[in-house]
Design an enzyme around this catalytic site. Sequence first.
Site, PDB file in Angstrom:
ATOM      1  N   GLY A 168     -54.087 -34.458 -28.583  1.00 58.95           N
ATOM      2  CA  GLY A 168     -53.233 -35.647 -28.593  1.00 58.95           C
ATOM      3  C   GLY A 168     -53.259 -36.479 -27.324  1.00 58.95           C
TER       4      GLY A 168
ATOM      5  N   LYS B 151     -37.629 -39.511 -34.023  1.00 58.77           N
ATOM      6  CA  LYS B 151     -38.163 -40.869 -34.204  1.00 58.77           C
ATOM      7  C   LYS B 151     -37.531 -41.606 -35.385  1.00 58.77           C
ATOM      8  CE  LYS B 151     -42.448 -39.704 -32.009  1.00 58.77           C
ATOM      9  NZ  LYS B 151     -43.881 -39.789 -31.948  1.00 58.77           N
TER      10      LYS B 151
ATOM     11  N   ASN C  18     -40.735 -45.151 -31.786  1.00 54.98           N
ATOM     12  CA  ASN C  18     -41.019 -44.279 -30.634  1.00 54.98           C
ATOM     13  C   ASN C  18     -40.773 -44.976 -29.296  1.00 54.98           C
ATOM     14  OD1 ASN C  18     -43.349 -45.941 -30.492  1.00 54.98           O
ATOM     15  ND2 ASN C  18     -44.458 -44.312 -29.445  1.00 54.98           N
TER      16      ASN C  18
ATOM     17  N   SER D  18     -45.087 -38.125 -20.374  1.00 51.39           N
ATOM     18  CA  SER D  18     -44.728 -39.543 -20.286  1.00 51.39           C
ATOM     19  C   SER D  18     -44.163 -39.940 -18.910  1.00 51.39           C
ATOM     20  CB  SER D  18     -43.739 -39.921 -21.393  1.00 51.39           C
ATOM     21  OG  SER D  18     -44.405 -39.862 -22.631  1.00 51.39           O
TER      22      SER D  18
ATOM     23  N   TYR E  81     -50.626 -32.347 -27.453  1.00 53.12           N
ATOM     24  CA  TYR E  81     -51.496 -32.429 -26.275  1.00 53.12           C
ATOM     25  C   TYR E  81     -51.072 -31.397 -25.231  1.00 53.12           C
ATOM     26  CZ  TYR E  81     -47.572 -35.028 -24.302  1.00 53.12           C
ATOM     27  OH  TYR E  81     -46.326 -35.399 -23.875  1.00 53.12           O
TER      28      TYR E  81
ATOM     29  N   ASP F 233     -47.203 -45.524 -31.744  1.00 49.19           N
ATOM     30  CA  ASP F 233     -47.986 -44.309 -32.028  1.00 49.19           C
ATOM     31  C   ASP F 233     -49.249 -44.591 -32.850  1.00 49.19           C
ATOM     32  OD1 ASP F 233     -46.505 -42.397 -30.711  1.00 49.19           O
ATOM     33  OD2 ASP F 233     -45.181 -42.039 -32.415  1.00 49.19           O
TER      34      ASP F 233
ATOM     35  N   GLY G 134     -43.834 -35.747 -41.222  1.00 50.77           N
ATOM     36  CA  GLY G 134     -42.718 -36.191 -40.379  1.00 50.77           C
ATOM     37  C   GLY G 134     -42.919 -37.633 -39.933  1.00 50.77           C
ATOM     38  N   GLY G 135     -42.220 -38.007 -38.872  1.00 50.52           N
ATOM     39  CA  GLY G 135     -42.262 -39.379 -38.373  1.00 50.52           C
ATOM     40  C   GLY G 135     -43.661 -39.819 -37.961  1.00 50.52           C
TER      41      GLY G 135
HETATM   42  P1  NDP Z   1     -41.153 -34.398 -37.146  1.00 53.69           P
HETATM   43  O1  NDP Z   1     -40.102 -33.429 -36.728  1.00 53.69           O
HETATM   44  O2  NDP Z   1     -40.762 -35.733 -37.656  1.00 53.69           O
HETATM   45  O3  NDP Z   1     -42.081 -33.704 -38.305  1.00 53.69           O
HETATM   46  C1  NDP Z   1     -42.537 -32.416 -38.153  1.00 53.69           C
HETATM   47  C2  NDP Z   1     -43.492 -32.044 -39.295  1.00 53.69           C
HETATM   48  O4  NDP Z   1     -44.073 -30.778 -38.959  1.00 53.69           O
HETATM   49  C3  NDP Z   1     -42.866 -31.886 -40.674  1.00 53.69           C
HETATM   50  O5  NDP Z   1     -43.765 -32.345 -41.648  1.00 53.69           O
HETATM   51  C4  NDP Z   1     -42.671 -30.363 -40.799  1.00 53.69           C
HETATM   52  O6  NDP Z   1     -42.754 -29.879 -42.130  1.00 53.69           O
HETATM   53  C5  NDP Z   1     -43.883 -29.871 -40.050  1.00 53.69           C
HETATM   54  N1  NDP Z   1     -43.722 -28.547 -39.453  1.00 53.69           N
HETATM   55  C6  NDP Z   1     -42.904 -28.171 -38.449  1.00 53.69           C
HETATM   56  N2  NDP Z   1     -43.081 -26.863 -38.155  1.00 53.69           N
HETATM   57  C7  NDP Z   1     -44.049 -26.414 -38.992  1.00 53.69           C
HETATM   58  C8  NDP Z   1     -44.684 -25.151 -39.185  1.00 53.69           C
HETATM   59  N3  NDP Z   1     -44.333 -24.081 -38.440  1.00 53.69           N
HETATM   60  N4  NDP Z   1     -45.646 -25.040 -40.130  1.00 53.69           N
HETATM   61  C9  NDP Z   1     -46.001 -26.114 -40.869  1.00 53.69           C
HETATM   62  N5  NDP Z   1     -45.422 -27.339 -40.758  1.00 53.69           N
HETATM   63  C10 NDP Z   1     -44.471 -27.482 -39.826  1.00 53.69           C
HETATM   64  O7  NDP Z   1     -42.146 -34.501 -35.883  1.00 53.69           O
HETATM   65  P2  NDP Z   1     -42.982 -35.759 -35.339  1.00 53.69           P
HETATM   66  O8  NDP Z   1     -43.734 -36.336 -36.473  1.00 53.69           O
HETATM   67  O9  NDP Z   1     -42.144 -36.639 -34.507  1.00 53.69           O
HETATM   68  O10 NDP Z   1     -44.014 -35.039 -34.311  1.00 53.69           O
HETATM   69  C11 NDP Z   1     -44.968 -34.130 -34.782  1.00 53.69           C
HETATM   70  C12 NDP Z   1     -45.899 -33.672 -33.665  1.00 53.69           C
HETATM   71  O11 NDP Z   1     -46.702 -34.753 -33.169  1.00 53.69           O
HETATM   72  C13 NDP Z   1     -45.188 -33.098 -32.448  1.00 53.69           C
HETATM   73  O12 NDP Z   1     -45.873 -31.932 -32.055  1.00 53.69           O
HETATM   74  C14 NDP Z   1     -45.314 -34.192 -31.392  1.00 53.69           C
HETATM   75  O13 NDP Z   1     -45.303 -33.648 -30.089  1.00 53.69           O
HETATM   76  C15 NDP Z   1     -46.677 -34.773 -31.744  1.00 53.69           C
HETATM   77  N6  NDP Z   1     -46.849 -36.174 -31.293  1.00 53.69           N
HETATM   78  C16 NDP Z   1     -47.786 -36.478 -30.340  1.00 53.69           C
HETATM   79  C17 NDP Z   1     -47.988 -37.789 -29.938  1.00 53.69           C
HETATM   80  C18 NDP Z   1     -49.014 -38.113 -28.907  1.00 53.69           C
HETATM   81  O14 NDP Z   1     -48.930 -39.187 -28.323  1.00 53.69           O
HETATM   82  N7  NDP Z   1     -49.975 -37.279 -28.686  1.00 53.69           N
HETATM   83  C19 NDP Z   1     -47.194 -38.901 -30.478  1.00 53.69           C
HETATM   84  C20 NDP Z   1     -46.295 -38.477 -31.503  1.00 53.69           C
HETATM   85  C21 NDP Z   1     -46.109 -37.159 -31.862  1.00 53.69           C
HETATM   86  P3  NDP Z   1     -41.448 -29.780 -43.119  1.00 53.69           P
HETATM   87  O15 NDP Z   1     -41.297 -31.142 -43.742  1.00 53.69           O
HETATM   88  O16 NDP Z   1     -41.826 -28.735 -44.095  1.00 53.69           O
HETATM   89  O17 NDP Z   1     -40.295 -29.403 -42.246  1.00 53.69           O
END
Ligand code: NDP
Length: 263
Positions: A228, A63, A84, A16, A208, A99, A122-123
């Site tokens: 991503g 987020k 975000n 970013s 990404y 997003d 997640g978010g």
């Molecule tokens: P959150 O922390 O809100 O959510 C994470 C999620 O991943 C949860 O559902 C969690 O499951 C799951 N998780 C984490 N570790 C593992 C694992 N080892 N095995 C299986 N499930 C797992 O994260 P965000 O939603 O904010 O972001 C998620 C991803 O998206 C990040 O990698 C971020 O970099 C990417 N992203 C990219 C964007 C882009 O512009 N390209 C924009 C937004 C995000 P549980 O509920 O079981 O803990």
Amino acid sequence: MKLFAIFGDPVAHSRSPLMHNSVFKHLNYKACYTRVHLPDGSKLKETFFSLGLSGANITVPHKEAAYEACDEVRGFAKKVGVVNTIVNENGKLIGYNTDADGFMFAIKEFGAIKNILVLGAGGTAKALCARFIEDNIKVTVLNRSQNRLTYFRELGCDCFSWEDFELTKYDLVVNTTSAGLKDEELPAPLELIEKILDNTSFVADAIYGKVTPFLKIAKEKNITFIDGADMLFGQGVLANMIFTNHELKTEDIKNCMSKSFEL
Ligand code: NDP
């Protein structure tokens, strides 16, 4: 000179700063964008104001904390409870979500998509699923744990955890988990991932800057995929329009920001 930043944990990988600084520099907008490592999401608001920021992006895992921190939330972010992009408007923290639109921009190349499996709850998953449902797409969510699935059930998604997952066919499978971001983990056990990938036309990963273990398997299976970067680009353009209060032309923002992807 206005100052912007991205908050996250981890945050060192974030592109970013490069994207937004490229716009500010080439369009002579007096601003600078940096990154802030924030382990504790509850400290977001005080850190934002103590640094004198005009605006910021929020990444994993803050987020939802960003939504809570805002004095006012506008547009799509209000519906999903996930923010975000934040700006300082007369001392108040205003939140947005760019997003989901960024992701819709990224999957245009796949054509009409009617049936999506989302890995993660997640978010990012929240924002994407709400947008998919708005677009009348059938959505299934598969998450490691059960406890985050209530929101998605209420939204109208079919929801599963690893233990009770029922496989069908999908147009697109999207990894929104952070598995593979700073480790070499898969978003679900290998056996499950293999079966899922054998039943989809396209694959996308929100991560990404690297070929995640999930994308590596998709590649081996010759499935068309995107990482991503396109989503990042889409959400970045929209965030920049908010940061610059719509003073710059969208086409100019797109041109300058896309150049930063060549760096
Ligand atoms: P959150 O922390 O809100 O959510 C994470 C999620 O991943 C949860 O559902 C969690 O499951 C799951 N998780 C984490 N570790 C593992 C694992 N080892 N095995 C299986 N499930 C797992 O994260 P965000 O939603 O904010 O972001 C998620 C991803 O998206 C990040 O990698 C971020 O970099 C990417 N992203 C990219 C964007 C882009 O512009 N390209 C924009 C937004 C995000 P549980 O509920 O079981 O803990």
